[in-house]
Design a protein around this motif. Structure first.
Motif, short mmCIF file in Angstrom:
data_model
loop_
_atom_site.label_atom_id
_atom_site.label_comp_id
_atom_site.label_asym_id
_atom_site.label_seq_id
_atom_site.Cartn_x
_atom_site.Cartn_y
_atom_site.Cartn_z
N ASP A 207 0.85 -1.19 0.00
CA ASP A 207 0.00 0.00 0.00
C ASP A 207 0.89 1.24 0.00
O ASP A 207 2.00 1.20 0.53
CB ASP A 207 -0.82 -0.08 1.31
CG ASP A 207 -1.78 1.08 1.50
OD1 ASP A 207 -2.06 1.80 0.54
OD2 ASP A 207 -2.24 1.25 2.65
N LYS A 209 0.85 4.75 1.58
CA LYS A 209 0.05 5.44 2.60
C LYS A 209 0.11 6.96 2.53
O LYS A 209 -0.82 7.64 2.93
CB LYS A 209 0.54 5.02 3.99
CG LYS A 209 0.15 3.59 4.35
CD LYS A 209 -0.89 3.57 5.45
CE LYS A 209 -1.56 2.23 5.61
NZ LYS A 209 -0.75 1.26 6.33
N GLY A 221 -5.66 7.00 4.05
CA GLY A 221 -6.15 5.62 4.10
C GLY A 221 -5.41 4.74 3.11
O GLY A 221 -5.42 3.51 3.23
N TYR A 264 -5.90 -8.90 8.72
CA TYR A 264 -5.01 -8.09 7.90
C TYR A 264 -3.72 -7.91 8.70
O TYR A 264 -3.73 -7.30 9.76
CB TYR A 264 -5.70 -6.76 7.65
CG TYR A 264 -4.92 -5.61 7.06
CD1 TYR A 264 -3.69 -5.19 7.59
CD2 TYR A 264 -5.44 -4.89 6.01
CE1 TYR A 264 -3.02 -4.10 7.06
CE2 TYR A 264 -4.77 -3.78 5.48
CZ TYR A 264 -3.56 -3.40 6.02
OH TYR A 264 -2.89 -2.32 5.51
N GLU A 278 0.74 -3.40 12.48
CA GLU A 278 -0.67 -3.29 12.87
C GLU A 278 -1.44 -4.51 12.38
O GLU A 278 -1.04 -5.18 11.43
CB GLU A 278 -1.32 -2.04 12.28
CG GLU A 278 -1.43 -2.06 10.78
CD GLU A 278 -2.41 -1.06 10.20
OE1 GLU A 278 -3.24 -0.52 10.96
OE2 GLU A 278 -2.37 -0.83 8.99
N ASN A 280 -5.46 -5.34 11.19
CA ASN A 280 -6.82 -4.85 10.97
C ASN A 280 -7.73 -6.06 10.95
O ASN A 280 -7.28 -7.19 10.69
CB ASN A 280 -6.93 -4.05 9.67
CG ASN A 280 -6.19 -2.73 9.76
OD1 ASN A 280 -6.25 -2.06 10.79
ND2 ASN A 280 -5.49 -2.36 8.71
N ARG A 282 -10.33 -6.53 8.98
CA ARG A 282 -11.13 -6.41 7.75
C ARG A 282 -10.19 -6.33 6.57
O ARG A 282 -8.98 -6.15 6.72
CB ARG A 282 -11.94 -5.12 7.84
CG ARG A 282 -10.98 -4.01 8.24
CD ARG A 282 -11.38 -2.63 8.00
NE ARG A 282 -10.31 -1.77 8.48
CZ ARG A 282 -9.28 -1.36 7.74
NH1 ARG A 282 -9.18 -1.72 6.47
NH2 ARG A 282 -8.34 -0.60 8.24
N GLY A 284 -8.17 -4.70 3.64
CA GLY A 284 -7.55 -3.38 3.50
C GLY A 284 -8.03 -2.68 2.25
O GLY A 284 -8.40 -3.32 1.26
N ASP A 285 -8.00 -1.38 2.30
CA ASP A 285 -8.40 -0.56 1.16
C ASP A 285 -7.29 0.45 0.91
O ASP A 285 -6.98 1.22 1.82
CB ASP A 285 -9.71 0.15 1.54
CG ASP A 285 -10.34 0.89 0.38
OD1 ASP A 285 -9.67 1.09 -0.64
OD2 ASP A 285 -11.51 1.29 0.51
N PRO A 286 -6.57 0.43 -0.18
CA PRO A 286 -6.91 -0.14 -1.49
C PRO A 286 -6.29 -1.50 -1.83
O PRO A 286 -6.41 -1.95 -2.96
CB PRO A 286 -6.34 0.91 -2.45
CG PRO A 286 -5.09 1.37 -1.77
CD PRO A 286 -5.40 1.33 -0.29
N GLU A 287 -5.65 -2.20 -0.87
CA GLU A 287 -5.00 -3.47 -1.23
C GLU A 287 -5.99 -4.50 -1.81
O GLU A 287 -5.66 -5.27 -2.71
CB GLU A 287 -4.31 -4.11 -0.02
CG GLU A 287 -3.17 -3.28 0.57
CD GLU A 287 -3.63 -2.45 1.73
OE1 GLU A 287 -4.71 -1.83 1.65
OE2 GLU A 287 -2.91 -2.40 2.75
N1 GLY Z 1 -4.80 0.43 3.38
C1 GLY Z 1 -4.74 0.40 4.78
C2 GLY Z 1 -5.96 -0.05 5.46
O1 GLY Z 1 -6.88 -0.53 4.85
O2 GLY Z 1 -6.00 0.05 6.67
#
Ligand code: GLY
Ligand code: AMP
Length: 420
Positions: A207, A209, A221, A264, A278, A280, A282, A284-287
């Protein structure tokens, strides 16, 4: 299989597109609330997706077979707990397990218990403690708000005053602060499907950032991504699976909060080895836009198996050997502010290489308008990064949205490093 997808971003558009591409009939997909792009592909319904009772009632009434939760807010609101309690399979962790994302100190505790490699960190509740921790770790400083901050909770800076100001702005909102050791190396996002006890890896992505070219400007994001990562060492995915994903999922199960959904893993490959920066809870966006673009295995099958404790017998998902690149088009002012309600024109997907995942759009009388910060994700797939970049940039250059901006260096390094 009737599927309800919750969310309204490019991630959810990418999920919808991948479901359709890997065999789900569009008439079996509903997205709530969706956006101007998603509504052109499947039925959308205007539900309050952060209200567990509303989502559960809708899913029951429509005899939904699977609920897929895109963003973190419904997870934190306990939507998956309610839907699961009603007997409907749901891809998305419980409120308790989603704390892995929402609470950085909870994540650190889980990692410590499971012996997962991560950077050193100190929890701080006062500006004095923050100052002490900054002194102890030295520059560059990494300061994180210990709570959901919509991608804006982290600052990495060599400017001590900026680090202190950042900490102060969250302390005054009642949040705790984590000061972390700075980790140097390439970043990797690696997603695992988890059914609570077994995990399966997806293909890794990177990503971008920062808001501007050459990793300048504020954190966002995510302004773009590519997949796969040809420079990763042999055995990388297995190592992350065995040292990070599995121990974390097992520790959460041991604590009585099984993690069912998308784990994630945000990683840095340092000279001393892999470190988690980190988690997550859920996609990831935009991955997601690049990872799922390359998926060949049925996505509905994978998500349903994860939601029903059946991953142990599932083969690893397959991915195209082609590569994918996504470039995000953002509104004027993003990430600080975002100009909305401006018309978007010039969108042209070329069927062979490029598709566009809508992030923040609405359709009004056949015209498309921007409704937020990240507006569109142009997703391109080709045999080489060079070609994928060329196609993506050709399309994004022609999109007209007053004041919009995008990075011009997404996947540039990997393209230059490749021998194509
Ligand atoms: N691209 C980082 C996120 O979705 O947290
Ligand atoms: P996070 O929200 O924790 O992913 O942090 C956002 C971004 O800040 C990451 O993608 C990294 O680029 C950077 N970052 C976070 N933690 C660290 C760290 N310990 N060392 C270096 N960079 C970091």
């Amino acid at each position: 299989m009737k599927i309800l997808v919750l969310g309204s971003g490019a991630r959810e558009h990418a999920i919808v597109k991948a479901l359709i591409r890997t065999g789900t009939d569009p008439s079996n997909i509903t997205c709530a609330p969706g956006n101007g792009g998603i509504s052109q592909e499947v039925t959308t319904v205007d539900l309050n997706i952060n209200d567990p009772a509303v989502v559960t009632a809708w899913a029951l009434a429509e005899q939904t077979d699977l609920v897929v939760i895109g963003p973190e807010a419904p997870l934190v609101a306990g939507v998956s707990d309610a839907v699961r309690a009603a007997g409907i399979p749901v891809f998305g962790p419980s409120k308790a397990a989603a704390a892995l994302e929402g609470s950085k100190s909870f994540a650190k505790d889980v990692m410590a218990a499971a012996d997962v490699p991560t950077g050193m960190a100190r929890k701080c509740t006062s500006i004095y403690e923050v100052e002490q921790a900054l002194e102890a770790f030295g520059a560059p400083y990494v300061v994180k708000a210990d709570g959901l901050a919509a991608g804006k909770g982290v600052i990495v800076t060599s400017d001590k005053k900026a680090a202190l100001d950042h900490a102060n702005s969250f302390l005054t909102q009642g949040m705790e602060i984590l000061v972390e050791e700075f980790l140097d190396g390439e970043e990797v996002s690696l997603f695992f499907l988890s059914d609570g006890s077994s995990v399966l890896p997806l293909s890794p992505a990177q990503d971008f950032k920062r808001a501007y070219d050459n990793d300048q400007g504020p954190n966002t994001g995510g302004m773009g991504a590519y997949s796969p990562l040809p420079w990763l060492p042999e055995g990388f995915i297995e190592e992350v699976q065995n040292r990070v994903a599995l121990p974390t999922v097992r520790e959460l199960a041991r604590q009585g909060t099984p993690f069912i959904g998308l784990l994630y893993c945000g990683l840095i490959v340092t000279s001393k080895g892999i470190r988690v920066i980190e988690f997550n809870a859920r996609f990831g966006d935009p991955e997601t836009q690049v990872v799922l673009r390359r998926l060949l295995t049925s996505l509905s099958g994978l998500l349903h198996k994860a939601a029903t404790s059946q991953l142990a017998n599932q083969l690893e998902p397959e991915f195209s050997k082609d590569v994918a690149v996504t470039v995000v088009l953002a509104s004027e002012g993003y990430p600080v502010t975002s100009a909305t309600d401006r018309e978007i024109a010039g969108l042209e997907e070329d069927d062979r290489h490029v598709e566009i995942a809508h992030a923040a759009t609405k359709l009004v009388d056949g015209k498309l308008f921007a409704t937020g910060g990240r507006v569109l994700s142009v997703v391109s797939m080709a045999k080489t990064f060079h070609k994928a970049r060329k196609h993506a940039y050709k399309v994004i250059e022609n999109i007209k949205l007053e004041g919009s901006h995008y990075r011009t260096d997404i996947a540039l390094k990997v393209d230059e490093g490749a021998d194509d």
